[in-house]
Design an enzyme around this catalytic site. Sequence first.
Site, PDB file in Angstrom:
ATOM      1  N   LEU A  36       1.134  -1.296   0.127  1.00  0.00           N
ATOM      2  CA  LEU A  36      -0.026  -0.191   0.659  1.00  0.00           C
ATOM      3  C   LEU A  36       0.395   1.376  -0.023  1.00  0.00           C
ATOM      4  CD1 LEU A  36      -3.007  -1.512   3.049  1.00  0.00           C
ATOM      5  CD2 LEU A  36      -2.752  -1.084   0.040  1.00  0.00           C
ATOM      6  N   LYS A  61      15.645  -2.610  -1.011  1.00  0.00           N
ATOM      7  CA  LYS A  61      14.392  -2.237  -1.743  1.00  0.00           C
ATOM      8  C   LYS A  61      13.317  -1.082  -2.363  1.00  0.00           C
ATOM      9  CE  LYS A  61      13.546  -6.565   0.333  1.00  0.00           C
ATOM     10  NZ  LYS A  61      12.563  -7.640   1.400  1.00  0.00           N
ATOM     11  N   ASP A  85      13.511   2.470  10.608  1.00  0.00           N
ATOM     12  CA  ASP A  85      13.401   1.226  11.164  1.00  0.00           C
ATOM     13  C   ASP A  85      12.861   1.320  12.557  1.00  0.00           C
ATOM     14  OD1 ASP A  85      13.351  -1.590  11.298  1.00  0.00           O
ATOM     15  OD2 ASP A  85      15.739  -2.182  12.057  1.00  0.00           O
ATOM     16  N   ASN A 111       2.434   4.754   6.810  1.00  0.00           N
ATOM     17  CA  ASN A 111       1.938   3.181   7.144  1.00  0.00           C
ATOM     18  C   ASN A 111       2.610   1.885   7.557  1.00  0.00           C
ATOM     19  OD1 ASN A 111       0.464   1.003   4.441  1.00  0.00           O
ATOM     20  ND2 ASN A 111       2.781   1.270   4.449  1.00  0.00           N
ATOM     21  N   SER A 164      -4.326   2.621  10.213  1.00  0.00           N
ATOM     22  CA  SER A 164      -5.008   1.043  11.540  1.00  0.00           C
ATOM     23  C   SER A 164      -5.873   0.114  10.508  1.00  0.00           C
ATOM     24  CB  SER A 164      -5.649   2.104  12.085  1.00  0.00           C
ATOM     25  OG  SER A 164      -6.246   1.277  13.653  1.00  0.00           O
ATOM     26  N   TYR A 197      -1.643  -7.966  16.740  1.00  0.00           N
ATOM     27  CA  TYR A 197      -1.684  -7.380  15.277  1.00  0.00           C
ATOM     28  C   TYR A 197      -3.138  -6.745  15.265  1.00  0.00           C
ATOM     29  CZ  TYR A 197      -2.928  -4.972  10.867  1.00  0.00           C
ATOM     30  OH  TYR A 197      -2.789  -4.520  10.298  1.00  0.00           O
ATOM     31  N   LYS A 201      -3.762  -2.545  16.243  1.00  0.00           N
ATOM     32  CA  LYS A 201      -4.261  -1.639  15.699  1.00  0.00           C
ATOM     33  C   LYS A 201      -5.627  -0.587  16.323  1.00  0.00           C
ATOM     34  CE  LYS A 201      -1.843  -1.230  12.624  1.00  0.00           C
ATOM     35  NZ  LYS A 201      -1.714  -0.833  11.511  1.00  0.00           N
TER      36      LYS A 201
END
Length: 322
Positions: A36, A61, A85, A111, A164, A197, A201
């Site tokens: 994303l 990357k 990081d 993000n 989120s 996770y 959030k």
Amino acid sequence: MDMRTFLYNQLFVTLPYPTADHSGQTIIVTGANVGLGLEAARHFTRLNAEKVVLGVRNLEKGEAAKKSIEETTKRKGVVEVWQLDLTSYQSTKQFVNRAESLKRLDAVVENAGIATPEYRVAEDNEATITTNVVSTYLLGLMILPKLRETGTKFNITPHLVIVSSEVHARSSFPERSSANIFKTLNDKETANMADRYNVSKLLEVLYTRELAARTKESGKPQVIINFLNPGLCHSSLAREIEGWVFYIMKALLARPTEHGSRTLVHAAEAGSETHGQYLSNCCITEPSAFVTSKEGAEAQKRVWDELSQKLERIQPGIMANV
């Protein structure tokens, strides 16, 4: 959100394609080498932003992402790749210090995040909490003065966007009943990594709501602070999560990565009415019933107090930025 609504959103909702002009703007997108973040950065570049900073953990990357954006947008000299990081407080601080030298900063789209079933330690927390919560707000609160400076200098209202998720509604957040929420989250013996996770959030939702309310009352130049749900999307976020059920669900229901990235761009363009609001399908939406309940309000204050104290220890004076 019930399953019927989730299925409808995933299968039948078409999100608006970004068309707003970002000429002259500088925008930071973290976690922007894949998924994303990469697609949102591609949109901002396509929409004439003067500078788009990719905050990435892996510079190699990040350079590949930059090349991809340049090839598809035909715009060179716009994208910059910066080391970030979030498992390291020092790296996060260095990133913000570098951002302070920018001519202007119109939007920061936070993000970057991780989803892992494995318990690992980063700094003084379990790694998911360090990455998705502590360092996310270390960066956000440290960079607020730069956003405000831009707003005053260029007569605009900058944005701080937290990516989120709707999964904040899936956790019962049992850790809130403990004497110290973050200490409990960091206990390896009791850590529920299957829910971690989701909890991270939820913590984002609670802390962002409180942060937005307090900055609105501060009397300082306004920054629009909002948070969003991109929906289930094809991305590398869940690369550590295994299981055929999740694999099949993603294959059948996940939004294309570019489609999901439109929610990030929308939040970075949205008006002042979105300050402190949860955005889903590019619309202001109510967060979970728990968040808006009396118990949720109490948890929100506790999360604010505990995390703010932690941030003040990491970066003395940071809470004065609020």
